[in-house]
Enzyme design. Structure first.
Site, PDB file in Angstrom:
ATOM      1  N   GLY A  63       0.678  -1.339   0.029  1.00  0.00           N
ATOM      2  CA  GLY A  63       0.180   0.227   0.323  1.00  0.00           C
ATOM      3  C   GLY A  63       0.399   1.433  -0.324  1.00  0.00           C
TER       4      GLY A  63
ATOM      5  N   ARG B 161       1.627   3.202  -1.984  1.00  0.00           N
ATOM      6  CA  ARG B 161       1.383   4.819  -2.925  1.00  0.00           C
ATOM      7  C   ARG B 161      -0.341   5.075  -2.098  1.00  0.00           C
ATOM      8  N   GLY B 162      -0.633   4.845  -0.912  1.00  0.00           N
ATOM      9  CA  GLY B 162      -1.493   6.036   0.397  1.00  0.00           C
ATOM     10  C   GLY B 162      -1.021   6.746   0.837  1.00  0.00           C
TER      11      GLY B 162
ATOM     12  N   VAL C  47      -1.013   6.260   4.211  1.00  0.00           N
ATOM     13  CA  VAL C  47       0.388   5.993   5.564  1.00  0.00           C
ATOM     14  C   VAL C  47       1.564   5.185   4.827  1.00  0.00           C
TER      15      VAL C  47
ATOM     16  N   SER D   9      -7.009  -0.066  13.458  1.00  0.00           N
ATOM     17  CA  SER D   9      -7.137   1.219  13.412  1.00  0.00           C
ATOM     18  C   SER D   9      -8.395   1.665  14.870  1.00  0.00           C
ATOM     19  N   SER D  10      -8.675   2.092  15.064  1.00  0.00           N
ATOM     20  CA  SER D  10      -9.020   3.044  16.533  1.00  0.00           C
ATOM     21  C   SER D  10     -10.705   2.728  16.521  1.00  0.00           C
ATOM     22  N   CYS D  11     -11.107   1.789  15.419  1.00  0.00           N
ATOM     23  CA  CYS D  11     -12.631   1.666  15.186  1.00  0.00           C
ATOM     24  C   CYS D  11     -12.786   0.119  16.116  1.00  0.00           C
TER      25      CYS D  11
ATOM     26  N   TYR E  63     -16.270  -3.519   8.696  1.00  0.00           N
ATOM     27  CA  TYR E  63     -13.826  -3.130   8.561  1.00  0.00           C
ATOM     28  C   TYR E  63     -13.116  -2.893   9.881  1.00  0.00           C
TER      29      TYR E  63
ATOM     30  N   LYS F 152     -10.717  -5.644  10.697  1.00  0.00           N
ATOM     31  CA  LYS F 152      -9.540  -5.692  11.589  1.00  0.00           C
ATOM     32  C   LYS F 152      -8.645  -6.522  12.849  1.00  0.00           C
TER      33      LYS F 152
ATOM     34  N   HIS G 247     -12.271  10.460   4.728  1.00  0.00           N
ATOM     35  CA  HIS G 247     -12.547  10.931   6.428  1.00  0.00           C
ATOM     36  C   HIS G 247     -12.424  12.458   6.080  1.00  0.00           C
TER      37      HIS G 247
ATOM     38  N   ARG H 237     -13.390  21.027   0.941  1.00  0.00           N
ATOM     39  CA  ARG H 237     -14.698  21.981   0.599  1.00  0.00           C
ATOM     40  C   ARG H 237     -14.724  23.140   0.953  1.00  0.00           C
TER      41      ARG H 237
ATOM     42  N   ARG I 150     -12.959  13.381  18.072  1.00  0.00           N
ATOM     43  CA  ARG I 150     -11.743  12.720  17.563  1.00  0.00           C
ATOM     44  C   ARG I 150     -10.020  13.059  18.331  1.00  0.00           C
TER      45      ARG I 150
HETATM   46  N1  LIG Z   1      -6.113   6.908   6.920  1.00  0.00           N
HETATM   47  C1  LIG Z   1      -7.066   6.911   8.557  1.00  0.00           C
HETATM   48  O1  LIG Z   1      -7.255   8.051   8.991  1.00  0.00           O
HETATM   49  C2  LIG Z   1      -6.002   5.419   9.108  1.00  0.00           C
HETATM   50  C3  LIG Z   1      -5.655   4.662   8.294  1.00  0.00           C
HETATM   51  N2  LIG Z   1      -5.981   3.370   9.171  1.00  0.00           N
HETATM   52  C4  LIG Z   1      -5.209   2.371   8.468  1.00  0.00           C
HETATM   53  O2  LIG Z   1      -3.618   2.870   7.878  1.00  0.00           O
HETATM   54  C5  LIG Z   1      -3.309   1.250   6.878  1.00  0.00           C
HETATM   55  C6  LIG Z   1      -3.534   2.599   5.793  1.00  0.00           C
HETATM   56  O3  LIG Z   1      -4.176   3.164   5.255  1.00  0.00           O
HETATM   57  P1  LIG Z   1      -4.194   4.778   4.410  1.00  0.00           P
HETATM   58  O4  LIG Z   1      -3.038   4.437   3.736  1.00  0.00           O
HETATM   59  O5  LIG Z   1      -5.424   5.382   4.735  1.00  0.00           O
HETATM   60  O6  LIG Z   1      -5.119   3.716   3.091  1.00  0.00           O
HETATM   61  P2  LIG Z   1      -5.130   4.723   1.712  1.00  0.00           P
HETATM   62  O7  LIG Z   1      -6.697   4.195   1.329  1.00  0.00           O
HETATM   63  O8  LIG Z   1      -4.873   6.142   1.416  1.00  0.00           O
HETATM   64  O9  LIG Z   1      -4.148   3.499   0.893  1.00  0.00           O
HETATM   65  C7  LIG Z   1      -4.751   1.496   1.396  1.00  0.00           C
HETATM   66  C8  LIG Z   1      -3.337   1.733  -0.313  1.00  0.00           C
HETATM   67  O10 LIG Z   1      -3.755   0.137   0.089  1.00  0.00           O
HETATM   68  C9  LIG Z   1      -3.183  -0.011  -1.477  1.00  0.00           C
HETATM   69  N3  LIG Z   1      -4.738  -1.719  -2.367  1.00  0.00           N
HETATM   70  C10 LIG Z   1      -5.775  -1.527  -1.999  1.00  0.00           C
HETATM   71  N4  LIG Z   1      -6.764  -2.405  -2.306  1.00  0.00           N
HETATM   72  C11 LIG Z   1      -5.586  -3.168  -2.266  1.00  0.00           C
HETATM   73  C12 LIG Z   1      -5.205  -4.459  -3.441  1.00  0.00           C
HETATM   74  N5  LIG Z   1      -6.890  -4.905  -2.794  1.00  0.00           N
HETATM   75  N6  LIG Z   1      -4.760  -4.834  -3.679  1.00  0.00           N
HETATM   76  C13 LIG Z   1      -3.287  -4.125  -3.554  1.00  0.00           C
HETATM   77  N7  LIG Z   1      -2.568  -2.355  -3.085  1.00  0.00           N
HETATM   78  C14 LIG Z   1      -4.244  -2.732  -2.622  1.00  0.00           C
HETATM   79  C15 LIG Z   1      -3.629   0.965  -2.223  1.00  0.00           C
HETATM   80  O11 LIG Z   1      -4.097   1.212  -3.080  1.00  0.00           O
HETATM   81  P3  LIG Z   1      -4.904   1.692  -4.850  1.00  0.00           P
HETATM   82  O12 LIG Z   1      -5.119   3.103  -4.474  1.00  0.00           O
HETATM   83  O13 LIG Z   1      -4.609   2.145  -5.604  1.00  0.00           O
HETATM   84  O14 LIG Z   1      -6.202   0.888  -4.150  1.00  0.00           O
HETATM   85  C16 LIG Z   1      -3.613   2.067  -1.619  1.00  0.00           C
HETATM   86  O15 LIG Z   1      -2.602   2.179  -2.140  1.00  0.00           O
HETATM   87  C17 LIG Z   1      -4.769   0.431   6.987  1.00  0.00           C
HETATM   88  O16 LIG Z   1      -4.680  -0.581   6.964  1.00  0.00           O
HETATM   89  C18 LIG Z   1      -5.896   0.838   7.285  1.00  0.00           C
HETATM   90  O17 LIG Z   1      -6.509   0.540   8.155  1.00  0.00           O
HETATM   91  C19 LIG Z   1      -5.791   2.986  10.293  1.00  0.00           C
HETATM   92  C20 LIG Z   1      -6.474   4.214  11.217  1.00  0.00           C
HETATM   93  C21 LIG Z   1      -6.868   5.518  10.950  1.00  0.00           C
HETATM   94  C1  LIG Z   2     -10.048   6.023  10.720  1.00  0.00           C
HETATM   95  C2  LIG Z   2     -11.457   6.031  11.225  1.00  0.00           C
HETATM   96  O1  LIG Z   2     -12.944   6.635  10.631  1.00  0.00           O
HETATM   97  C3  LIG Z   2     -13.495   6.406  10.182  1.00  0.00           C
HETATM   98  O2  LIG Z   2     -14.571   6.605  11.763  1.00  0.00           O
HETATM   99  P1  LIG Z   2     -15.127   8.333  11.862  1.00  0.00           P
HETATM  100  O3  LIG Z   2     -14.206   8.427  12.744  1.00  0.00           O
HETATM  101  O4  LIG Z   2     -15.998   8.552  12.444  1.00  0.00           O
HETATM  102  O5  LIG Z   2     -14.609   8.837  10.139  1.00  0.00           O
HETATM  103  P2  LIG Z   2     -14.678   9.858   9.316  1.00  0.00           P
HETATM  104  O6  LIG Z   2     -13.447  10.991   9.733  1.00  0.00           O
HETATM  105  O7  LIG Z   2     -15.762   9.660   8.108  1.00  0.00           O
HETATM  106  O8  LIG Z   2     -15.890  10.826  10.216  1.00  0.00           O
HETATM  107  C4  LIG Z   2     -15.389  11.318  11.802  1.00  0.00           C
HETATM  108  C5  LIG Z   2     -16.431  12.830  12.384  1.00  0.00           C
HETATM  109  O9  LIG Z   2     -16.661  13.446  11.225  1.00  0.00           O
HETATM  110  C6  LIG Z   2     -18.416  13.830  10.087  1.00  0.00           C
HETATM  111  N1  LIG Z   2     -18.066  14.774   9.590  1.00  0.00           N
HETATM  112  C7  LIG Z   2     -18.317  16.089   9.217  1.00  0.00           C
HETATM  113  N2  LIG Z   2     -18.114  16.855   8.162  1.00  0.00           N
HETATM  114  C8  LIG Z   2     -17.758  15.269   7.251  1.00  0.00           C
HETATM  115  C9  LIG Z   2     -17.493  15.516   5.894  1.00  0.00           C
HETATM  116  O10 LIG Z   2     -17.817  16.461   5.279  1.00  0.00           O
HETATM  117  N3  LIG Z   2     -16.937  13.808   6.433  1.00  0.00           N
HETATM  118  C10 LIG Z   2     -16.696  12.832   6.665  1.00  0.00           C
HETATM  119  N4  LIG Z   2     -16.324  11.505   6.214  1.00  0.00           N
HETATM  120  N5  LIG Z   2     -17.786  12.569   8.316  1.00  0.00           N
HETATM  121  C11 LIG Z   2     -17.549  14.432   8.469  1.00  0.00           C
HETATM  122  C12 LIG Z   2     -18.499  12.626  10.443  1.00  0.00           C
HETATM  123  O11 LIG Z   2     -20.267  12.825  10.738  1.00  0.00           O
HETATM  124  C13 LIG Z   2     -18.319  11.565  12.118  1.00  0.00           C
HETATM  125  O12 LIG Z   2     -18.683  12.359  12.800  1.00  0.00           O
HETATM  126  C14 LIG Z   2     -13.915   4.767  10.165  1.00  0.00           C
HETATM  127  O13 LIG Z   2     -14.851   4.776   8.972  1.00  0.00           O
HETATM  128  C15 LIG Z   2     -13.001   4.071  10.736  1.00  0.00           C
HETATM  129  O14 LIG Z   2     -13.442   2.609   9.679  1.00  0.00           O
HETATM  130  C16 LIG Z   2     -12.160   4.675  11.179  1.00  0.00           C
HETATM  131  O15 LIG Z   2     -10.672   3.304  11.564  1.00  0.00           O
END
Ligand SMILES: NC(=O)C1=CN([C@@H]2O[C@H](COP(=O)(O)OP(=O)(O)OC[C@H]3O[C@@H](n4cnc5c(N)ncnc54)[C@H](OP(=O)(O)O)[C@@H]3O)[C@@H](O)[C@H]2O)C=CC1
Ligand SMILES: C[C@H]1O[C@H](OP(=O)(O)OP(=O)(O)OC[C@H]2O[C@@H](n3cnc4c(=O)[nH]c(N)nc43)[C@H](O)[C@@H]2O)[C@@H](O)[C@@H](O)C1=O
Length: 328
Positions: free
Chosen positions: A26, A28-29, A31, A123-125, A152, A156, A195, A203, A225
């Site tokens: 992952g 390019r994401g 993290v 994740s904290s969820c 999800y 996890k 998120h 926005r 949060r």
């Molecule tokens: N973002 C957050 O707020 C949080 C993230 N995490 C955890 O951190 C980790 C990374 O998250 P984050 O970086 O935000 O996610 P992103 O969506 O930014 O990145 C996810 C990466 O996984 C790759 N990927 C997804 N599906 C596949 C697949 N089938 N095969 C190969 N690669 C794949 C994506 O590639 P592509 O884009 O090309 O599909 C992308 O590079 C996850 O485990 C997530 O649960 C935990 C807590 C909070």
């Molecule tokens: C990392 C974590 O992320 C997710 O949980 P979450 O914390 O609830 O995620 P969120 O960032 O999407 O929202 C946080 C709060 O913010 C409010 N909110 C306002 N305005 C917008 C808005 O425009 N977009 C979004 N997405 N939320 C909004 C929204 O209504 C909520 O009250 C899980 O999917 C879970 O899987 C996980 O691991």
């Protein structure tokens, strides 16, 4: 005989193996890209990286072939199906199935192909909706989950348990980190599926550019949060690879929480939008509060560095340079 206690192992020497093959899944994401930056800054020279189109991690036989050809020494699993509250609530089948497939394929193939150590990210969820605050690691599986993201969360939790099971049965060094809500460069800025932090940044930016009078924010604004900059998370991941070989997962948080209303005001200020906020209470709030207790990680010697204000400014600069300017 198998170690049925799941006891801790002695950490190895990750930081001294700068030429070891490390597979960052992952990369390019949000993290994965931060982990790659951190590893490169730390002098690691042999990173194995595959895009989603080069290697679909849901395909068991492709994952098996990749591991048997490449034989990485270490794996950091940052590939997953990820999204905000709306995406989790709308695509539950994808969130449970894709995540179970990716993590099962990667963890099992890593073990069978001699990987020395693997870091799984949850994740904290994973914690119950009404867990004690701040949430200690021991709160896992003590109560019902938040319904908007239980699919999800179940995937996890299965990942944590898979790491623990392989540790018990095979004495294999698989560890798990549980990050709080993250943000930073390479985040997903999709208007609905992202998120809250990147969604609001986009926005407010678009409202400012279009001289709009108001911006709609979801929910009541009251949920709390905890946000951590992804560079801090990447630093913690490398720290855990070096220092931690324990059975239990480890919380990774900033210790600082804000209400969604406070977050919206902060993002509005950083972006420079001068209109008003309108709350859309038809959208879900999700869990009311999820502040993690990260004292276990602190006791190992790790602390975060980036304040939310600095992190927001840096992320907005990145957004302007890498998203807005590239569209023009
Ligand atoms: N973002 C957050 O707020 C949080 C993230 N995490 C955890 O951190 C980790 C990374 O998250 P984050 O970086 O935000 O996610 P992103 O969506 O930014 O990145 C996810 C990466 O996984 C790759 N990927 C997804 N599906 C596949 C697949 N089938 N095969 C190969 N690669 C794949 C994506 O590639 P592509 O884009 O090309 O599909 C992308 O590079 C996850 O485990 C997530 O649960 C935990 C807590 C909070
Ligand atoms: C990392 C974590 O992320 C997710 O949980 P979450 O914390 O609830 O995620 P969120 O960032 O999407 O929202 C946080 C709060 O913010 C409010 N909110 C306002 N305005 C917008 C808005 O425009 N977009 C979004 N997405 N939320 C909004 C929204 O209504 C909520 O009250 C899980 O999917 C879970 O899987 C996980 O691991």
């Amino acid at each position: 005989m198998a170690d049925t206690t799941g006891s801790d192992m002695k950490p190895g020497s990750f930081m001294s193996e700068k030429s070891a093959k490390i597979f960052v899944a992952g990369h390019r994401g949000l993290v994965g890209s931060a982990i790659v930056r951190k590893l490169q800054e730390s002098g690691f020279t042999n990173l194995i990286l595959r895009t989603h189109s080069e290697l679909d991690l849901t395909n068991q036989s492709d994952v098996e072939s990749f591991f048997s050809a490449e034989k990485p020494a270490y794996v950091i699993l940052a590939a997953a199906k990820v999204g905000g509250i709306h995406a989790n609530n709308t695509y539950p089948a994808d969130f449970i199935a894709v995540n179970l497939q990716i993590q099962t394929n990667v963890i099992h193939s890593a073990y069978t192909n001699g990987v020395k150590k693997l870091l799984f990210l949850g994740s904290s969820c994973i914690y119950p909706k009404f867990a004690p605050q701040p949430i200690p690691e021991s709160a896992l599986l003590t109560g019902p989950l938040e319904p908007t993201n239980e699919w999800y969360a179940i995937a996890k939790i299965a990942g944590i348990k898979m790491c623990q099971a392989y540790r018990i049965q095979h004495q294999w060094d698989a560890i798990s980190g549980m990050p709080t809500n993250l943000y930073g460069p390479n985040d997903n800025f999709h208007p609905e599926n992202s998120h809250v932090l990147p969604a609001l940044m986009r926005r407010f930016h678009e409202a400012k550019a279009n001289n709009a009078e108001e911006v709609v924010v979801w929910g009541s604004g009251s949920p709390l949060r905890e946000f951590l900059h992804v560079d801090d998370l990447a630093d913690a991941c490398v720290f855990l690879m070096e220092k931690y070989s324990g059975f239990e997962h480890v919380n990774v948080g900033s210790g600082v929480e804000v209400t969604i209303k406070e977050l919206a005001e902060l993002v509005k200020e950083v972006v420079g939008f001068e209109g008003k906020l309108v709350w859309d209470c038809t959208k879900p709030d999700g869990t009311p509060r999820k502040l993690m207790d990260s004292s276990k990680l602190a006791s190992l010697g790790w602390t975060p560095k980036v304040s939310i204000r600095d992190g927001l400014r840096q992320t907005y600069d990145w957004y302007l340079e890498n998203v807005v300017q590239k569209k023009q």
